[in-house]
Design a protein around this motif. Structure first.
Motif, PDB file in Angstrom:
ATOM      1  N   ALA A 191       0.848  -1.189   0.000  1.00  0.00           N
ATOM      2  CA  ALA A 191       0.000   0.000   0.000  1.00  0.00           C
ATOM      3  C   ALA A 191       0.884   1.241   0.000  1.00  0.00           C
ATOM      4  O   ALA A 191       1.989   1.238   0.541  1.00  0.00           O
ATOM      5  CB  ALA A 191      -0.917  -0.013   1.219  1.00  0.00           C
ATOM      6  N   TYR A 197      -3.532  -3.541 -10.391  1.00  0.00           N
ATOM      7  CA  TYR A 197      -3.925  -2.213 -10.867  1.00  0.00           C
ATOM      8  C   TYR A 197      -3.502  -2.092 -12.324  1.00  0.00           C
ATOM      9  O   TYR A 197      -2.342  -2.318 -12.660  1.00  0.00           O
ATOM     10  CB  TYR A 197      -3.273  -1.117 -10.017  1.00  0.00           C
ATOM     11  CG  TYR A 197      -3.808  -1.131  -8.611  1.00  0.00           C
ATOM     12  CD1 TYR A 197      -4.891  -0.342  -8.255  1.00  0.00           C
ATOM     13  CD2 TYR A 197      -3.264  -1.971  -7.644  1.00  0.00           C
ATOM     14  CE1 TYR A 197      -5.409  -0.376  -6.960  1.00  0.00           C
ATOM     15  CE2 TYR A 197      -3.768  -2.012  -6.357  1.00  0.00           C
ATOM     16  CZ  TYR A 197      -4.845  -1.220  -6.024  1.00  0.00           C
ATOM     17  OH  TYR A 197      -5.357  -1.257  -4.751  1.00  0.00           O
ATOM     18  N   HIS A 230      -2.628   6.010  -5.850  1.00  0.00           N
ATOM     19  CA  HIS A 230      -2.673   5.675  -4.428  1.00  0.00           C
ATOM     20  C   HIS A 230      -3.209   4.250  -4.304  1.00  0.00           C
ATOM     21  O   HIS A 230      -4.376   3.983  -4.597  1.00  0.00           O
ATOM     22  CB  HIS A 230      -3.565   6.658  -3.665  1.00  0.00           C
ATOM     23  CG  HIS A 230      -3.616   6.381  -2.211  1.00  0.00           C
ATOM     24  ND1 HIS A 230      -2.524   6.559  -1.396  1.00  0.00           N
ATOM     25  CD2 HIS A 230      -4.616   5.926  -1.427  1.00  0.00           C
ATOM     26  CE1 HIS A 230      -2.861   6.230  -0.154  1.00  0.00           C
ATOM     27  NE2 HIS A 230      -4.119   5.836  -0.159  1.00  0.00           N
ATOM     28  N   VAL A 231      -2.361   3.330  -3.897  1.00  0.00           N
ATOM     29  CA  VAL A 231      -2.718   1.917  -3.751  1.00  0.00           C
ATOM     30  C   VAL A 231      -3.155   1.671  -2.320  1.00  0.00           C
ATOM     31  O   VAL A 231      -2.382   1.879  -1.381  1.00  0.00           O
ATOM     32  CB  VAL A 231      -1.516   1.014  -4.121  1.00  0.00           C
ATOM     33  CG1 VAL A 231      -1.791  -0.436  -3.766  1.00  0.00           C
ATOM     34  CG2 VAL A 231      -1.188   1.167  -5.594  1.00  0.00           C
ATOM     35  N   THR A 232      -4.402   1.256  -2.159  1.00  0.00           N
ATOM     36  CA  THR A 232      -4.931   0.971  -0.824  1.00  0.00           C
ATOM     37  C   THR A 232      -5.024  -0.523  -0.545  1.00  0.00           C
ATOM     38  O   THR A 232      -4.939  -0.938   0.596  1.00  0.00           O
ATOM     39  CB  THR A 232      -6.332   1.590  -0.649  1.00  0.00           C
ATOM     40  OG1 THR A 232      -7.187   1.114  -1.691  1.00  0.00           O
ATOM     41  CG2 THR A 232      -6.263   3.116  -0.697  1.00  0.00           C
ATOM     42  N   ASP A 233      -5.201  -1.314  -1.594  1.00  0.00           N
ATOM     43  CA  ASP A 233      -5.367  -2.757  -1.434  1.00  0.00           C
ATOM     44  C   ASP A 233      -4.257  -3.484  -2.195  1.00  0.00           C
ATOM     45  O   ASP A 233      -4.360  -3.692  -3.411  1.00  0.00           O
ATOM     46  CB  ASP A 233      -6.738  -3.183  -1.949  1.00  0.00           C
ATOM     47  CG  ASP A 233      -7.000  -4.669  -1.782  1.00  0.00           C
ATOM     48  OD1 ASP A 233      -6.095  -5.399  -1.277  1.00  0.00           O
ATOM     49  OD2 ASP A 233      -8.100  -5.119  -2.148  1.00  0.00           O
ATOM     50  N   ASP A 235       1.855   5.214  -2.227  1.00  0.00           N
ATOM     51  CA  ASP A 235       1.764   6.058  -3.409  1.00  0.00           C
ATOM     52  C   ASP A 235       2.834   5.676  -4.434  1.00  0.00           C
ATOM     53  O   ASP A 235       3.994   5.444  -4.085  1.00  0.00           O
ATOM     54  CB  ASP A 235       1.916   7.528  -3.021  1.00  0.00           C
ATOM     55  CG  ASP A 235       0.767   7.979  -2.131  1.00  0.00           C
ATOM     56  OD1 ASP A 235      -0.378   7.575  -2.399  1.00  0.00           O
ATOM     57  OD2 ASP A 235       1.012   8.736  -1.177  1.00  0.00           O
TER      58      ASP A 235
END
Length: 113
Positions: free
Chosen positions: A65, A96, A88-91, A67
């Motif tokens: 997770a 992606y 912005h990677v949250t998971d 940026d």
């Protein structure tokens, strides 16, 4: 879940299409950076799009997770020579995909599936 099921590792990928020619954009330089807490980019990998305009995986390490920045080197002499996108990677358990549609005076991107 079936025994022996293999789950692919999460990726960050792209697909660049030249909408002027109606064809994949081969040979576009794509660089992936991890952004530090103070916003400074640290280069992780760099690749060229293949004959189908794709880079199937820009990660050389596990996705975490945070940026990231994708930078597309579109070529000297064009109106748009370079494009950067901050993600912005949250998971980190999912992949992606960030496609780019390229024309002489327009760029379009979106979060792909």
């Amino acid at each position: 879940m079936a025994q022996g099921t293999i789950h692919p590792l999460p990726t960050i990928s792209t697909h660049v299409l030249d909408t002027e020619r109606g064809a994949p954009a081969e040979g576009i330089r794509v660089t992936l950076y991890r952004l530090t807490d103070d916003g400074r980019p640290v280069r992780l990998t760099q690749a060229l799009t293949d004959v189908d305009g794709r880079v199937r995986d820009l990660l050389e390490r596990p996705l975490t997770a945070g940026d990231y920045r994708l930078e597309f080197g579109l070529g000297r002499g064009r109106f748009f020579e370079k494009m950067s996108l901050d993600l912005h990677v949250t998971d980190p358990s999912r992949s992606y995909h960030v496609p780019l549609l390229l024309s002489p005076f327009s760029l379009t991107t979106y979060r792909g599936s």
